[in-house]
Write a protein that holds these residues in place. Structure first.
Motif, PDB file in Angstrom:
ATOM      1  N   ALA A  17      53.687  19.907   6.626  1.00  0.00           N
ATOM      2  CA  ALA A  17      52.972  18.798   5.567  1.00  0.00           C
ATOM      3  C   ALA A  17      52.343  19.166   5.277  1.00  0.00           C
ATOM      4  N   VAL A  18      53.029  21.258   4.351  1.00  0.00           N
ATOM      5  CA  VAL A  18      53.072  21.310   2.626  1.00  0.00           C
ATOM      6  C   VAL A  18      54.243  20.341   2.433  1.00  0.00           C
ATOM      7  N   SER A  59      44.468  34.133  -6.849  1.00  0.00           N
ATOM      8  CA  SER A  59      43.483  33.593  -7.261  1.00  0.00           C
ATOM      9  C   SER A  59      42.608  32.159  -7.482  1.00  0.00           C
ATOM     10  N   GLU A  60      42.808  32.700  -5.557  1.00  0.00           N
ATOM     11  CA  GLU A  60      41.589  30.923  -5.274  1.00  0.00           C
ATOM     12  C   GLU A  60      41.135  31.719  -4.151  1.00  0.00           C
ATOM     13  N   ASN A  61      39.587  31.543  -3.716  1.00  0.00           N
ATOM     14  CA  ASN A  61      39.146  31.200  -2.656  1.00  0.00           C
ATOM     15  C   ASN A  61      39.029  30.893  -1.791  1.00  0.00           C
ATOM     16  N   ASP A  99      45.829  16.237 -10.678  1.00  0.00           N
ATOM     17  CA  ASP A  99      44.631  17.849 -10.309  1.00  0.00           C
ATOM     18  C   ASP A  99      45.956  18.595  -8.357  1.00  0.00           C
ATOM     19  N   PHE A 100      46.602  18.151  -8.751  1.00  0.00           N
ATOM     20  CA  PHE A 100      48.069  19.267  -8.342  1.00  0.00           C
ATOM     21  C   PHE A 100      48.206  20.458  -8.721  1.00  0.00           C
ATOM     22  N   SER A 101      47.949  21.387  -7.225  1.00  0.00           N
ATOM     23  CA  SER A 101      47.601  22.425  -8.037  1.00  0.00           C
ATOM     24  C   SER A 101      48.224  23.666  -6.865  1.00  0.00           C
ATOM     25  N   LEU A 102      48.953  24.711  -7.666  1.00  0.00           N
ATOM     26  CA  LEU A 102      50.586  24.873  -6.680  1.00  0.00           C
ATOM     27  C   LEU A 102      49.287  26.468  -5.820  1.00  0.00           C
ATOM     28  N   ALA A 103      48.044  26.762  -6.664  1.00  0.00           N
ATOM     29  CA  ALA A 103      47.892  27.432  -6.028  1.00  0.00           C
ATOM     30  C   ALA A 103      47.187  27.198  -5.304  1.00  0.00           C
ATOM     31  N   LYS A 104      46.160  25.973  -5.127  1.00  0.00           N
ATOM     32  CA  LYS A 104      45.215  25.804  -4.068  1.00  0.00           C
ATOM     33  C   LYS A 104      46.223  25.392  -2.384  1.00  0.00           C
ATOM     34  N   THR A 105      47.140  24.619  -3.351  1.00  0.00           N
ATOM     35  CA  THR A 105      48.251  24.234  -2.334  1.00  0.00           C
ATOM     36  C   THR A 105      48.913  25.835  -1.516  1.00  0.00           C
ATOM     37  N   SER A 107      45.411  27.184   1.002  1.00  0.00           N
ATOM     38  CA  SER A 107      45.658  26.742   2.446  1.00  0.00           C
ATOM     39  C   SER A 107      46.333  26.393   2.880  1.00  0.00           C
ATOM     40  N   PHE A 108      47.804  26.847   2.753  1.00  0.00           N
ATOM     41  CA  PHE A 108      48.715  27.194   3.321  1.00  0.00           C
ATOM     42  C   PHE A 108      48.569  27.971   4.047  1.00  0.00           C
ATOM     43  N   GLN A 109      48.407  29.545   3.365  1.00  0.00           N
ATOM     44  CA  GLN A 109      48.429  30.933   4.004  1.00  0.00           C
ATOM     45  C   GLN A 109      46.910  31.145   4.440  1.00  0.00           C
ATOM     46  N   GLU A 110      45.702  30.267   4.239  1.00  0.00           N
ATOM     47  CA  GLU A 110      45.010  30.485   4.664  1.00  0.00           C
ATOM     48  C   GLU A 110      44.128  30.229   6.273  1.00  0.00           C
ATOM     49  N   SER A 111      45.038  29.248   6.520  1.00  0.00           N
ATOM     50  CA  SER A 111      45.719  27.998   7.789  1.00  0.00           C
ATOM     51  C   SER A 111      46.268  29.334   8.309  1.00  0.00           C
ATOM     52  N   VAL A 112      47.467  29.799   8.551  1.00  0.00           N
ATOM     53  CA  VAL A 112      48.741  30.289   9.351  1.00  0.00           C
ATOM     54  C   VAL A 112      47.410  31.647   9.218  1.00  0.00           C
ATOM     55  N   ILE A 113      47.245  32.984   8.332  1.00  0.00           N
ATOM     56  CA  ILE A 113      46.254  33.901   9.138  1.00  0.00           C
ATOM     57  C   ILE A 113      45.430  33.674   9.960  1.00  0.00           C
ATOM     58  N   ASP A 114      43.947  32.583   9.605  1.00  0.00           N
ATOM     59  CA  ASP A 114      43.305  31.899  10.594  1.00  0.00           C
ATOM     60  C   ASP A 114      43.854  32.117  11.522  1.00  0.00           C
TER      61      ASP A 114
END
Ligand code: KG4
Ligand code: ZN
Length: 324
Positions: free
Chosen positions: A224-225, A197-199, A237-243, A246-253
């Motif tokens: 860190a998470v 749901s985020e990009n 402002d805490f967002s589960l989806a954004k968290t 960000s986690f997913q983006e970092s490990v897959i990159d």
């Protein structure tokens, strides 16, 4: 040559028939996943009891779907290791008994190596795969719940491990982060869906670089998470989806970068991926996208061949049978 594959390393009881190491004739699977979810992880005793209950039926179904009997089977390939010992014991005892009683050759296959074999399999109707069959040598990435390994694959009897995780496996990090965020088990598919749901996100998590090697480390990002969630969960402002994103983006990159770097270093233009995390939609999208610029051919199996299955065991078993 028809090989009957048997897989019982974790929570899936699976049997398959594969012809000549390429064509899937049947592929049957029963999962005990639901029975483990309420505990937040696989309970070995439940898994082995389920294998014990199902192994006979699953194997009979694989044979009947293939319209074959044991007389048509040239060899039995079974997952020898790694895995849960009680679960492996059920599959190995069963396969050895079948082999002994019916005088059919037994081939022992390594589960992690087999995960890279998903892209080398097709059903009769999958002409696209037949016409775009992966070429060796290739770089192989296994991204599963228990392993994150990079291999140089000269051929399937000549694999060289060139990198691995020094702590958590990438799938394990998805599962642990999902537990921290109280999302459920298994974490991979849940985080995948939530992150979709985020990009973009301003939260920056980074996995350890381990420059100059093809090794990985995912335990720091999990911590860190944990701190991010602890310190921010009461903020508006805490967002589960954004968290999750960000986690997913970092490990897959990180796994994409190291896999492509390995292709560049070894001057290889085929990359084959396997393991449960290869089912991740963002990973599949980014890999395909970035591979185009680098002129690397990426092969990612369909979902059912990313996660545990017996077709990959039978497929790799074919190559082992020709070597011995
Ligand atoms: O290969 P696999 O089925 O079993 C092992 O041999 O470990 O992998 C299971 C792992 C779990 O950690 C699960 O959370 C992860 O694969 N997984 C995913 C996705 N689907 C399964 N991780 C990220 N995204 C997914 N869509
Ligand atoms: Zn697996």
């Amino acid at each position: 040559m028809n090989i009957l594959g048997i897989e019982t390393s974790c929570d899936e009881t699976a049997a398959a028939v594969v012809k000549n190491g390429k064509e899937i004739i049947s592929n049957t699977i029963v999962s005990s996943l639901k029975e483990h979810s309420k505990y937040g992880g696989v309970i070995p005793e439940i898994a082995s009891r389920k294998h014990y209950e199902c192994i006979n039926l699953v194997t009979e179904k694989a044979l009947s779907d293939a319209k074959m009997s044991l007389k048509d089977i040239d060899a039995i390939a079974v997952t020898k290791e790694p895995g849960l010992i009680g679960s492996l014991l059920v599959g190995n005892s069963f396969a050895k008994s079948l082999s002994y009683a019916n005088k059919i050759r037994l081939i022992e296959v390594n589960h992690i190596e087999a995960h890279m074999y998903g892209s080398f399999l097709y059903n009769q109707k999958e002409t696209f795969i037949k016409n775009n069959y992966p070429k060796l040598p290739a770089i192989g990435l296994v991204a599963s719940g228990g392993h994150t390994n990079l291999y140089l694959i000269k051929d399937f009897t000549n694999l060289k491990l060139i990198g691995k995780t020094l702590d958590d496996a990438v799938g394990e990090s998805f599962d642990k982060v999902a537990r921290i965020l109280e999302l459920g088990y298994p974490g991979g598919p849940i985080i995948d869906k939530l992150a979709a749901s985020e990009n973009k996100s301003d939260i920056k998590f980074t996995s350890a670089k381990l420059s100059g090697t093809f090794n990985f480390s995912f335990s720091g990002i999990k911590t860190a998470v944990l701190y991010h969630a602890k310190n921010n969960k009461n903020s508006k402002d805490f967002s589960l989806a954004k968290t999750a994103f960000s986690f997913q983006e970092s490990v897959i990159d990180d796994i994409i970068k190291k896999s492509f770097n390995a292709c560049i270093k070894f001057k290889i233009n085929s990359l084959v991926i396997g393991g449960g995390v290869a089912a991740n939609s963002r990973l599949r999208f980014k890999l395909n996208n970035e591979a185009k610029n680098l002129k690397i051919n990426v092969f990612i199996p369909k979902m059912s061949l990313c996660t545990d299955n017996a077709a990959m065991i039978a497929g790799l078993g074919y190559h082992k049978s020709r070597k011995d």
